[in-house]
Write a protein that holds these residues in place. Structure first.
Motif, PDB file in Angstrom:
ATOM      1  N   ALA A 184       0.256   0.073  -0.737  1.00  0.00           N
ATOM      2  CA  ALA A 184      -0.611  -1.095  -0.544  1.00  0.00           C
ATOM      3  C   ALA A 184      -1.124  -1.498  -1.917  1.00  0.00           C
ATOM      4  O   ALA A 184      -2.253  -1.194  -2.295  1.00  0.00           O
ATOM      5  CB  ALA A 184      -1.755  -0.772   0.411  1.00  0.00           C
ATOM      6  N   VAL A 185      -0.285  -2.182  -2.664  1.00  0.00           N
ATOM      7  CA  VAL A 185      -0.560  -2.421  -4.080  1.00  0.00           C
ATOM      8  C   VAL A 185      -1.317  -3.715  -4.339  1.00  0.00           C
ATOM      9  O   VAL A 185      -1.814  -3.927  -5.450  1.00  0.00           O
ATOM     10  CB  VAL A 185       0.748  -2.415  -4.897  1.00  0.00           C
ATOM     11  CG1 VAL A 185       1.409  -1.044  -4.823  1.00  0.00           C
ATOM     12  CG2 VAL A 185       1.721  -3.484  -4.410  1.00  0.00           C
ATOM     13  N   HIS A 186      -1.396  -4.583  -3.329  1.00  0.00           N
ATOM     14  CA  HIS A 186      -2.256  -5.782  -3.471  1.00  0.00           C
ATOM     15  C   HIS A 186      -2.737  -6.212  -2.092  1.00  0.00           C
ATOM     16  O   HIS A 186      -2.426  -7.288  -1.598  1.00  0.00           O
ATOM     17  CB  HIS A 186      -1.577  -6.909  -4.253  1.00  0.00           C
ATOM     18  CG  HIS A 186      -0.289  -7.423  -3.671  1.00  0.00           C
ATOM     19  ND1 HIS A 186       0.065  -8.763  -3.766  1.00  0.00           N
ATOM     20  CD2 HIS A 186       0.717  -6.835  -3.004  1.00  0.00           C
ATOM     21  CE1 HIS A 186       1.240  -8.945  -3.186  1.00  0.00           C
ATOM     22  NE2 HIS A 186       1.657  -7.792  -2.719  1.00  0.00           N
ATOM     23  N   ALA A 230      -8.860  -1.717   5.405  1.00  0.00           N
ATOM     24  CA  ALA A 230      -7.709  -2.242   6.142  1.00  0.00           C
ATOM     25  C   ALA A 230      -6.705  -1.136   6.439  1.00  0.00           C
ATOM     26  O   ALA A 230      -6.159  -1.039   7.542  1.00  0.00           O
ATOM     27  CB  ALA A 230      -7.059  -3.373   5.360  1.00  0.00           C
ATOM     28  N   LEU A 231      -6.445  -0.304   5.444  1.00  0.00           N
ATOM     29  CA  LEU A 231      -5.494   0.784   5.628  1.00  0.00           C
ATOM     30  C   LEU A 231      -5.988   1.775   6.676  1.00  0.00           C
ATOM     31  O   LEU A 231      -5.255   2.155   7.594  1.00  0.00           O
ATOM     32  CB  LEU A 231      -5.248   1.500   4.304  1.00  0.00           C
ATOM     33  CG  LEU A 231      -4.537   0.711   3.213  1.00  0.00           C
ATOM     34  CD1 LEU A 231      -4.553   1.475   1.904  1.00  0.00           C
ATOM     35  CD2 LEU A 231      -3.112   0.392   3.617  1.00  0.00           C
ATOM     36  N   ARG A 232      -7.218   2.203   6.536  1.00  0.00           N
ATOM     37  CA  ARG A 232      -7.745   3.234   7.433  1.00  0.00           C
ATOM     38  C   ARG A 232      -7.800   2.717   8.875  1.00  0.00           C
ATOM     39  O   ARG A 232      -7.608   3.492   9.829  1.00  0.00           O
ATOM     40  CB  ARG A 232      -9.126   3.673   6.955  1.00  0.00           C
ATOM     41  CG  ARG A 232      -9.554   5.056   7.448  1.00  0.00           C
ATOM     42  CD  ARG A 232      -8.661   6.163   6.909  1.00  0.00           C
ATOM     43  NE  ARG A 232      -8.934   7.448   7.551  1.00  0.00           N
ATOM     44  CZ  ARG A 232      -9.695   8.403   7.028  1.00  0.00           C
ATOM     45  NH1 ARG A 232     -10.251   8.225   5.837  1.00  0.00           N
ATOM     46  NH2 ARG A 232      -9.882   9.524   7.665  1.00  0.00           N
ATOM     47  N   TRP A 272      -3.277   7.427   2.941  1.00  0.00           N
ATOM     48  CA  TRP A 272      -2.832   7.732   1.572  1.00  0.00           C
ATOM     49  C   TRP A 272      -2.214   6.463   0.996  1.00  0.00           C
ATOM     50  O   TRP A 272      -1.237   5.933   1.526  1.00  0.00           O
ATOM     51  CB  TRP A 272      -1.800   8.852   1.608  1.00  0.00           C
ATOM     52  CG  TRP A 272      -1.493   9.502   0.288  1.00  0.00           C
ATOM     53  CD1 TRP A 272      -1.902   9.117  -0.949  1.00  0.00           C
ATOM     54  CD2 TRP A 272      -0.700  10.681   0.099  1.00  0.00           C
ATOM     55  NE1 TRP A 272      -1.405   9.964  -1.900  1.00  0.00           N
ATOM     56  CE2 TRP A 272      -0.668  10.943  -1.285  1.00  0.00           C
ATOM     57  CE3 TRP A 272       0.004  11.525   0.959  1.00  0.00           C
ATOM     58  CZ2 TRP A 272       0.031  12.018  -1.822  1.00  0.00           C
ATOM     59  CZ3 TRP A 272       0.692  12.598   0.416  1.00  0.00           C
ATOM     60  CH2 TRP A 272       0.699  12.855  -0.949  1.00  0.00           C
ATOM     61  N   ASN A 273      -2.784   5.960  -0.092  1.00  0.00           N
ATOM     62  CA  ASN A 273      -2.275   4.741  -0.721  1.00  0.00           C
ATOM     63  C   ASN A 273      -1.669   5.074  -2.074  1.00  0.00           C
ATOM     64  O   ASN A 273      -2.316   5.682  -2.927  1.00  0.00           O
ATOM     65  CB  ASN A 273      -3.397   3.717  -0.900  1.00  0.00           C
ATOM     66  CG  ASN A 273      -2.878   2.375  -1.387  1.00  0.00           C
ATOM     67  OD1 ASN A 273      -1.678   2.097  -1.312  1.00  0.00           O
ATOM     68  ND2 ASN A 273      -3.765   1.534  -1.886  1.00  0.00           N
TER      69      ASN A 273
END
Length: 709
Positions: free
Chosen positions: A128-130, A166-168, A174-175
């Motif tokens: 998730a780089v941007h 957003a990820l969680r 783990w990003n």
């Protein structure tokens, strides 16, 4: 007899009901790790060292997207005890929605826990780089190079916070971000993933992004951030991805390590290894880098992870290992904890088990690596909170649009202007927007957007294009039209030509000549041939070399980088004057490809660059006065002597007094001033900047370009 049996059961029940120490969240993570390791078999420990791509658990074939396959989940999670999964670029659930991501990660987590003897959860990783860029409809922030142009570390932290939530919310813990590489050669395909060429700028942005993603502790809204790619990946010979980098120890320490050191000081949880090689030694086989430098010198105690299939490449590409088994041994011995396999779980775990049983890798090394992975799982709270609520995923993934718009606005860099054409709408009443890139979001989103190589053809995601943005802000009494090509005799005041690079990633993105695609260059040639004022907007992940007979005939040149899903509105606001441009180049813009690699902090090849590091124009003018320097700070008075408000980044450069070496960035800070407003700006300087004999301090641009239309 029944009474006797009942009494015995009651007496033994309290002892058996006591939870194992590793299940007690009140205990320190280190004690929980020790207890759990003591209960695990060798096979269970080795499984923690493998990371498998989710496609291997989907569909019927190896590369199918689709429903999860119970047979493959059994093979990978139950039999091989794999401790972490990932979604490589584009490897998403069907349909690719936030709720589907949450349901998929829940299903995988549930299966892993229910089929684990000790109920050990999995880690799930993405690039998730941007923003949460793998998900259709997600808010997409500018790529790092554009964020570097903002010179705004608190902005990087805020983006990290929004991305982590957003990820969680979708079960990602783990990003593989942020990129701590320095962009020292713009020909390199991953240049846009860096924050630019300067160690101080990159260090400041990296550290704050890590703090944003992880918070003070790895709580329920945080993810494990990953510094990548350790180390020296951003200086490959010839600017070719995964090529060798030739670096002295002094250059490694002074130039390439500082962003990693800053991220480590911010508490980063993980480090990903350099996919290339340094001085002929592949990163994944370099005990010097991964053990001596990273562990012993820098004190890192977290998890190291390979990049995609890079352990295998020790055998197939670098040929430093005669067999796959030897490649695994080299990586483990050098210091790689987790191997992104990514499809052959049994092959990897089998190789590790064989190495341990043969005495070639000690059990203590397995305990060390597995313990680091388990520690991370405890810190993330996965044993207590392994699942997420799919109902909350949509709101979290689409949040942050105002922040993305702010970031894109701050990044836009005005490189050249004739002083009359921009901002549009004052004297310029009729505008024609030209070029397919103005209405196609793919170029402004760049690589790592839904797919690895960018938004796949035929797939859509929410984004405001340049044409959308200009339509939204066109002032009353003016007109706006669009054409994919340049009309022979356009009956307008000005042409806005949107050009740039197609979306791309890694080696596919290498650009040896720093050239625009032929079709885009043809658009610019046709536009300047009309005799009308031409504003060129570049959507690009690097400096591009424009022919002099085109560049010098432009009325204005705007660098928009890869500005993300809100980029079109940000660009429109700058063009129409709703936003005063404040972006500054985070890299040196060469006149030709013969000047690369060339950075501002080293003697520059072939004379002066076209635009220096830190360059950027404004619709107003700022002046400096009253510069004062002490041992640890400088203060300067900044005044907006123009007629419109604007943000301004103060850049302070330094070198030892009397030295002939290039000036280097020593401090920077942003200030926002109204017309006529003045403010004292204080900037902290690195310790030791003033040795015996002092230092020369310069505030402002490194050079003033004369390359105006």
């Amino acid at each position: 007899m029944h009474k006797t049996l009942l009494t015995a059961l009651l007496l033994t029940a309290p002892a058996s009901a006591q939870p194992a120490p590793y299940l007690d969240p009140s205990l320190p993570a280190e004690r929980r790790v020790a207890d759990l390791l003591g209960r695990m078999t060798l096979e269970e420990k080795v499984g923690q060292l493998a990371q498998i791509d989710v496609l291997r658990l989907m569909g019927q074939g190896e590369w199918d997207r689709g429903p999860l396959n119970p047979e493959w989940m059994e093979n990978v999670l139950a039999r091989q005890h794999v401790g972490s999964l990932l979604s490589g670029g584009g490897n998403a659930p069907v349909p690719n929605t936030p709720a589907a991501w949450a349901r998929m990660t829940n299903d995988l987590q549930r299966y892993a826990i229910e089929h684990s003897r000790l109920k050990i959860p999995i880690l799930y990783g993405v690039d998730a780089v941007h923003g949460h860029n793998n998900v259709v409809g997600a808010t997409i922030f500018p790529h790092n190079l554009g964020l570097g142009a903002t010179f705004d570390p608190p902005l990087a932290r805020r983006i990290g916070e929004v991305t982590a939530r957003a990820l969680r919310a979708t079960g990602i813990t783990w990003n593989f971000s942020p990129d701590a590489d320095l962009g020292r050669d713009p020909r390199w395909g991953r240049f846009y993933e860096t924050w630019g060429e300067d160690p101080l700028l990159a260090s400041s942005m990296v550290a704050e992004n890590v703090r944003g993603q992880q918070g003070d502790t790895l709580g329920p809204n945080a993810v494990a951030a990953t510094l990548k790619h350790f180390a020296g990946y951003g200086a490959p010979i010839g600017g070719k991805d995964r090529a060798d980098a030739r670096l002295t120890d002094a250059e490694l320490r002074a130039v390439h390590l500082p962003p990693f050191q800053a991220g480590l000081a911010a508490g980063v949880a993980a480090v990903m290894v350099n996919s290339g090689s340094v001085n002929g030694v592949p990163g994944h086989a370099s005990g010097k880098l991964l053990t001596d430098v990273l562990r012993k010198n820098l004190g890192f105690t977290g998890v190291t992870i390979s990049d995609w299939e890079d352990v295998t490449r020790l055998q197939t590409v670098y040929k430093v290992a005669p067999t796959y088994r030897d490649a695994v041994r080299l990586a483990l011995t050098a210091g790689v904890d987790v191997s992104m396999v990514p499809h052959d779980a049994r092959g990897f775990t089998g190789a590790v088990l064989d190495l341990v049983r043969a005495g070639e890798v000690p059990v203590s090394r397995i305990d060390e690596a597995a313990g680091r992975v388990l520690n991370l799982k405890f810190r993330l709270g996965l044993f207590e909170r392994p699942y997420v609520d799919p109902a909350g995923a949509e709101a979290a993934v689409t949040a942050g649009r105002d922040l993305a718009l702010r970031a894109a606005r701050e990044s836009v860099t005005l490189l050249a202007t004739d002083g009359r054409t921009l901002p549009l709408g004052k004297t310029v009443k009729n505008v024609l927007v030209v070029g397919e890139r103005a209405r196609d979001p793919r170029s402004q989103l760049g690589g790592w957007t839904v797919g690895w190589q960018g938004l796949p053809e035929g797939e859509s995601t929410r984004a405001i294009t340049v044409l959308d943005g200009m339509k939204a802000v066109v002032p009353p009494g003016t007109s706006l039209a669009y054409s994919p090509t340049v009309p022979a005799k356009p009956s307008v005041d000005t042409l806005v030509v949107v050009v740039g690079e197609p979306p791309h990633a890694e080696g596919e993105a290498d650009n040896p000549g720093l050239a625009l695609p032929d079709t885009d260059l043809a658009l610019l040639r046709a536009a300047v041939a009309t005799g009308k004022p031409v504003v060129a907007v570049l959507l690009a992940g690097r400096p591009l070399v424009l022919p002099e007979n085109v560049r010098t005939r432009l009325a204005a040149l705007v660098m928009a980088y890869l500005p993300g899903s809100e980029g079109g509105r940000a660009i429109a606001d700058v063009l129409y004057g709703n936003t005063n441009p404040s972006g500054r180049l985070p890299f040196t813009w060469p006149r030709s490809a013969t000047q690369v690699p060339g950075t501002y902090d080293e003697p520059f090849p072939g004379g002066t660059p076209l635009y220096p590091f830190g360059y950027g124009l404004s619709y107003t003018t700022f002046s400096y006065s009253g510069l004062r320097a002490t041992g640890d700070s400088i203060t300067v008075n900044v005044t907006n002597i123009g007629k419109v408000a604007g943000a301004h980044t103060v850049l302070a450069f330094a070198r030892p007094a009397g030295a002939a070496s290039p000036l280097k960035l020593a401090a920077f800070g942003r200030v926002v001033l109204g017309p006529g407003e003045a403010r004292n700006v204080s900037l902290s300087l690195p310790r030791g900047l003033f040795p015996a004999g002092g230092a020369e301090i310069r505030v402002g641009a490194l050079q003033t370009t004369t390359e105006q239309p």
